[in-house]
Motif scaffolding. Sequence first.
Motif, PDB file in Angstrom:
ATOM      1  N   ALA A   1       0.879  -1.207   0.000  1.00 35.03           N
ATOM      2  CA  ALA A   1       0.105   0.033  -0.066  1.00 35.03           C
ATOM      3  C   ALA A   1       0.764   1.274  -0.118  1.00 35.03           C
ATOM      4  CB  ALA A   1      -0.955  -0.082   1.042  1.00 35.03           C
ATOM      5  N   LYS A   2       0.616   2.199  -0.902  1.00 31.50           N
ATOM      6  CA  LYS A   2       1.331   3.447  -0.987  1.00 31.50           C
ATOM      7  C   LYS A   2       0.514   4.664  -1.031  1.00 31.50           C
ATOM      8  CE  LYS A   2       5.231   1.829  -0.937  1.00 31.50           C
ATOM      9  NZ  LYS A   2       6.162   1.783   0.327  1.00 31.50           N
ATOM     10  N   TYR A   3      -0.740   4.649  -0.067  1.00 29.45           N
ATOM     11  CA  TYR A   3      -1.754   5.889   0.144  1.00 29.45           C
ATOM     12  C   TYR A   3      -1.420   6.386   1.408  1.00 29.45           C
ATOM     13  CZ  TYR A   3      -5.051   9.427  -0.877  1.00 29.45           C
ATOM     14  OH  TYR A   3      -5.668  10.493  -1.198  1.00 29.45           O
ATOM     15  N   GLU A   4      -0.169   6.944   1.576  1.00 32.62           N
ATOM     16  CA  GLU A   4       0.225   7.475   3.085  1.00 32.62           C
ATOM     17  C   GLU A   4      -0.428   8.753   3.468  1.00 32.62           C
ATOM     18  OE1 GLU A   4       4.350   8.807   5.052  1.00 32.62           O
ATOM     19  OE2 GLU A   4       4.258   7.619   3.217  1.00 32.62           O
ATOM     20  N   ILE A   5      -1.114   8.751   4.428  1.00 29.53           N
ATOM     21  CA  ILE A   5      -1.823   9.988   5.077  1.00 29.53           C
ATOM     22  C   ILE A   5      -2.007   9.594   6.682  1.00 29.53           C
ATOM     23  CG2 ILE A   5      -4.091   9.261   4.431  1.00 29.53           C
ATOM     24  CD1 ILE A   5      -5.022  12.198   4.496  1.00 29.53           C
ATOM     25  N   PRO A   6      -1.415  10.524   7.668  1.00 30.92           N
ATOM     26  CA  PRO A   6      -0.689  11.489   7.240  1.00 30.92           C
ATOM     27  C   PRO A   6       0.749  11.582   6.659  1.00 30.92           C
ATOM     28  CG  PRO A   6      -0.672  11.201   9.742  1.00 30.92           C
ATOM     29  CD  PRO A   6      -1.576  10.346   9.069  1.00 30.92           C
TER      30      PRO A   6
ATOM     31  N   VAL B   1       6.166   6.396  11.729  1.00 29.59           N
ATOM     32  CA  VAL B   1       5.262   5.216  11.435  1.00 29.59           C
ATOM     33  C   VAL B   1       4.432   5.771  10.315  1.00 29.59           C
ATOM     34  CG1 VAL B   1       3.550   3.792  12.364  1.00 29.59           C
ATOM     35  CG2 VAL B   1       5.347   4.432  13.774  1.00 29.59           C
ATOM     36  N   LYS B   2       4.396   4.949   9.260  1.00 28.90           N
ATOM     37  CA  LYS B   2       3.674   5.423   8.015  1.00 28.90           C
ATOM     38  C   LYS B   2       2.247   4.632   8.276  1.00 28.90           C
ATOM     39  CE  LYS B   2       7.581   5.970   5.195  1.00 28.90           C
ATOM     40  NZ  LYS B   2       8.181   5.662   3.929  1.00 28.90           N
ATOM     41  N   LYS B   3       0.854   5.488   7.807  1.00 30.12           N
ATOM     42  CA  LYS B   3      -0.238   4.802   7.900  1.00 30.12           C
ATOM     43  C   LYS B   3      -0.848   5.095   6.350  1.00 30.12           C
ATOM     44  CE  LYS B   3      -0.685   6.564  12.661  1.00 30.12           C
ATOM     45  NZ  LYS B   3       0.623   7.129  12.713  1.00 30.12           N
TER      46      LYS B   3
END
Length: 327
Positions: free
Chosen positions: A83-88, A96-98
């Motif tokens: 997955a590569k829709y990172e927000i924030p 930490v990437k969400k």
Amino acid sequence: MTTKTNIIKSGLLASIFMFGLNTQAHEIINFEKGAKKEKEYKTDLFELAATCDPASSSVDLDINNVRTKILNGGDMWWDLSSAKYEIPKVIEANGVKKHSLFAGALWIGGTENDELRMAAMTYRQTGSDFWPGPLDVNTFNTEKSRCDRYDKHWKINRSDLEEFEETNYNVAAPNILSWPAGANNPLNDGSETPSMAPYYEVAGGTPGFYEPSIGEYPVLNDQKPADKNGVSDQPDQMIWWVFNDKGNIHSETSSDPMGLELQTTAFAYATNDELNNMTFYRTKVIYRGAASIENTYFGQWVDADLGNFSDDYVGCDVTRGLGICYN
């Protein structure tokens, strides 16, 4: 879609994020990057299909609070495995990437003489229905060399346009100079439409020719006055690319090709309000087939993994045309 008519569709994705999510992308069973599953095809598909390779270009849309991966094979929001829709959007190296989305694509289908025609993408496990580049305006087909030439994205920041304007058009970012627009597009071999990437055309210039040297520049929409406030009217970032459904066999849907050319712009705004958490997508769909396509439907396929996929729910608000994913 009964004639060769341009169809304009605009898309919006507003991402609502929650802190403390366990970031985990949905597992794709038996997934192998680039793997293709054997299918049976009609003999005439092999005779009609070009031999284009799968799209390989990717670029990040990352100007505001979102960082997401844009591919040029009809799919987006992932890197073919994660997955590569990172927000924030995380700036710190150890942050930490969400992610709130796993993958997405535009689906188009209809009937030709009562036979189903479809172009769609999911996870590329069985292959692709879309390939880079436009179609030949005379034969409505394509070829590998054209797909290879257009296997890329053009990314423009508004700061690039502002510098271009401030220097009286003497300093231009590479993608401003190479913007694939007008009859003098260096990638165009003469058989492709000159009406591709939109640009602001200066009065007094050569009509139909893209000329940055006299102040012409990329815009989001050339059908609206682009000179009201100059480059300040433009998004803070936009990415343009073009793809088609005739570059090879439809190994995703096993359908005969339709004859679609899709000119797409992804764009975003850096603001201090809700727009800072949104990304937008605008696709110009051109049908270059010989026969009429009836009963045509367009859909946005979305695998919305809001962090941990196992506690996701989805819903919709029909009156607003709004899809919702929540934990």
